[in-house]
Design a protein around this motif. Sequence first.
Motif, PDB file in Angstrom:
ATOM      1  N   ALA A   1       0.827  -1.208   0.000  1.00 12.22           N
ATOM      2  CA  ALA A   1       0.000   0.000   0.000  1.00 12.22           C
ATOM      3  C   ALA A   1       0.865   1.263   0.000  1.00 12.22           C
ATOM      4  CB  ALA A   1      -0.931  -0.010   1.203  1.00 12.22           C
TER       5      ALA A   1
ATOM      6  N   GLU B   1      -7.070   4.758   1.332  1.00 10.81           N
ATOM      7  CA  GLU B   1      -8.003   3.844   2.016  1.00 10.81           C
ATOM      8  C   GLU B   1      -7.382   2.452   2.152  1.00 10.81           C
ATOM      9  OE1 GLU B   1     -12.044   3.639   1.393  1.00 10.81           O
ATOM     10  OE2 GLU B   1     -12.329   5.784   1.718  1.00 10.81           O
ATOM     11  N   HIS B   2      -6.682   2.019   1.074  1.00  6.91           N
ATOM     12  CA  HIS B   2      -6.008   0.710   1.130  1.00  6.91           C
ATOM     13  C   HIS B   2      -4.942   0.689   2.223  1.00  6.91           C
ATOM     14  CE1 HIS B   2      -7.645  -1.723  -2.076  1.00  6.91           C
ATOM     15  NE2 HIS B   2      -7.726  -0.649  -2.855  1.00  6.91           N
TER      16      HIS B   2
ATOM     17  N   ALA C   1      -6.487   0.483   5.594  1.00  6.95           N
ATOM     18  CA  ALA C   1      -6.983  -0.881   5.841  1.00  6.95           C
ATOM     19  C   ALA C   1      -5.828  -1.795   6.216  1.00  6.95           C
ATOM     20  CB  ALA C   1      -7.700  -1.399   4.602  1.00  6.95           C
TER      21      ALA C   1
ATOM     22  N   PHE D   1     -13.034  -4.388  -4.530  1.00 11.13           N
ATOM     23  CA  PHE D   1     -12.429  -5.129  -3.422  1.00 11.13           C
ATOM     24  C   PHE D   1     -12.243  -6.599  -3.813  1.00 11.13           C
ATOM     25  CE2 PHE D   1     -16.348  -7.254  -2.209  1.00 11.13           C
ATOM     26  CZ  PHE D   1     -17.328  -6.389  -2.657  1.00 11.13           C
TER      27      PHE D   1
ATOM     28  N   THR E   1     -10.131  -7.282   3.077  1.00  8.50           N
ATOM     29  CA  THR E   1     -11.389  -6.743   2.526  1.00  8.50           C
ATOM     30  C   THR E   1     -12.275  -6.192   3.635  1.00  8.50           C
ATOM     31  OG1 THR E   1     -11.247  -8.276   0.708  1.00  8.50           O
ATOM     32  CG2 THR E   1     -13.408  -7.354   1.113  1.00  8.50           C
TER      33      THR E   1
ATOM     34  N   TYR F   1     -10.855  -2.957   4.661  1.00  9.66           N
ATOM     35  CA  TYR F   1     -10.949  -1.959   3.582  1.00  9.66           C
ATOM     36  C   TYR F   1     -12.370  -1.386   3.497  1.00  9.66           C
ATOM     37  CZ  TYR F   1     -10.822  -0.042  -1.174  1.00  9.66           C
ATOM     38  OH  TYR F   1     -10.920   0.771  -2.273  1.00  9.66           O
TER      39      TYR F   1
ATOM     40  N   THR G   1     -14.531   0.700   7.271  1.00 11.09           N
ATOM     41  CA  THR G   1     -13.717   1.744   7.906  1.00 11.09           C
ATOM     42  C   THR G   1     -14.415   2.128   9.222  1.00 11.09           C
ATOM     43  OG1 THR G   1     -14.956   3.480   6.804  1.00 11.09           O
ATOM     44  CG2 THR G   1     -13.027   2.651   5.640  1.00 11.09           C
TER      45      THR G   1
END
Lengths: 190, 294
Positions: A49, A136-137, A140, B170, B210, B213, B216
């Motif tokens: 990422a 966002e990745h 995560a 995703f 996933t 991701y 959130t």
Amino acid sequence: MFLVTTGGMIGIILGGLLIVIILWYIGVMNSLRQLELKVQEAESGIDVALTKRFDMLTKMLQTTKGYAKHETETLEKVVKWRSGIPADATLKDKEEFFGQMNKVAQGINVVVEKYPDLKANTVFIELQSAIANTEEHLQAARRLYNANVTRINTIIVTFPKSIVANAIHMERKAYFEAEESKREDVKMEF
Amino acid sequence: MEKNNLIIFNQNKKAAEKNIIIGGIGLAIGIVVFALSYMNSVVPTLVIGVIIAVVGLVFFIKGSSSFSSLNKRFKKDVLSKMFKELIPDIEYRPDYGLNEGTVYETDFLKRADRFHSEDYLEGKIEDVEFVSSDVKLEERHVQHTKNGTRTYYVTYFLGRVFRFAFNKEFIGSLQVLESDRPKSRGYKRVKLESIDFNKKFKTYATEDITAFYILTPDIMEAIFNLEKRHPGRIGLSFHGEHLYVTINNNKDTFEIKLFREIDDSMIREFEKDLLVIKDFIMTLKLNNNLFKKK
């Protein structure tokens, strides 16, 4: 009919207990090893990422160069590793790299505010969206890493599993920290 | 909504309800008279009992049938217009519903022995496509008794199923469930950072990343709030380019109620039930630019 003496009975019980302890030890050891693997996997997820984000920001800097050469060059200098993350980089190094990229992203936001026509540039808009996605990745990957670290650290510090952790020299893992203020600053507005 | 229109509907509804009441009373009296006459072997009153019961049944059927057609007309004439005013890009088909394939794509609802769906809604809100309908799923049970076998159906899902366009890319699939479990293999339980969220929902994903991701912290909070606002067991399934949402609340929406006047409070209830769709789209930020198809 078999007759078991008291000594024999004690021996059987102790033997059984020993087997149970050995099986428990193996179980805990395996779960720790598996979790350690998950932590490593999650860390490599952070690397992917970070690299993705680095690539996107590099592209973004090239786009903004035409508009604000001086500012973008200054921003480029901020990044310590111009060719990406080195293989031997520690978690601390990656946190620092993450911070540097946040600075670059903040800088780009300032540049954009100065040049309204840049905001309307299609390539720029697409890159902005891609950067928000990589952000966002990255978040995560960071959260997954930290969740796995929490799980393994909980086992490492909790008795009696901590005995196994100590025996196999398993140490507490470090979290991937990101200052809240920095994360807020790089939010891309649409 | 026009007041006159509402008055006419209420008058017709009252007439239908009157028939149902008369029918019900007639049926009850008829059965009682018949039973008493049968026990005392009095033939003339036995015949009278049968006649009363038959007349009662006729009234009851007439009342039920006019109530049912009134309900259909209300949906067609009143609700359709009202929905169009609230959401311009919407199509409402009361007699049509989601097909079984779409419902089972959720991948956590068990296949039913008896399937029924109605009140189909299709449209767009803020460029986010959606479809939804009321769904009833029943399981067949067979009971063996000394007099033979008895077959009956037990409802295990009565509520709404929604499908929204979800354009965030995703890997794999993700399910957030209050009850139930994924039906396909390959799902693993994922524990997120929020203890409260983990207590309320069970999260299953084919890939850990996933879950983190899509869910959130903002989205987790949004799901929590949606669950509070919409009573019933909620299930979310992110699969392919869609987000499936189910609410098992034991409620058949958009139906006028027997012996309850069609008033502003009932109309507001229908509005609220419709705007659940908008609530999901806005709260889960499905209209976010990042989610839109390029």
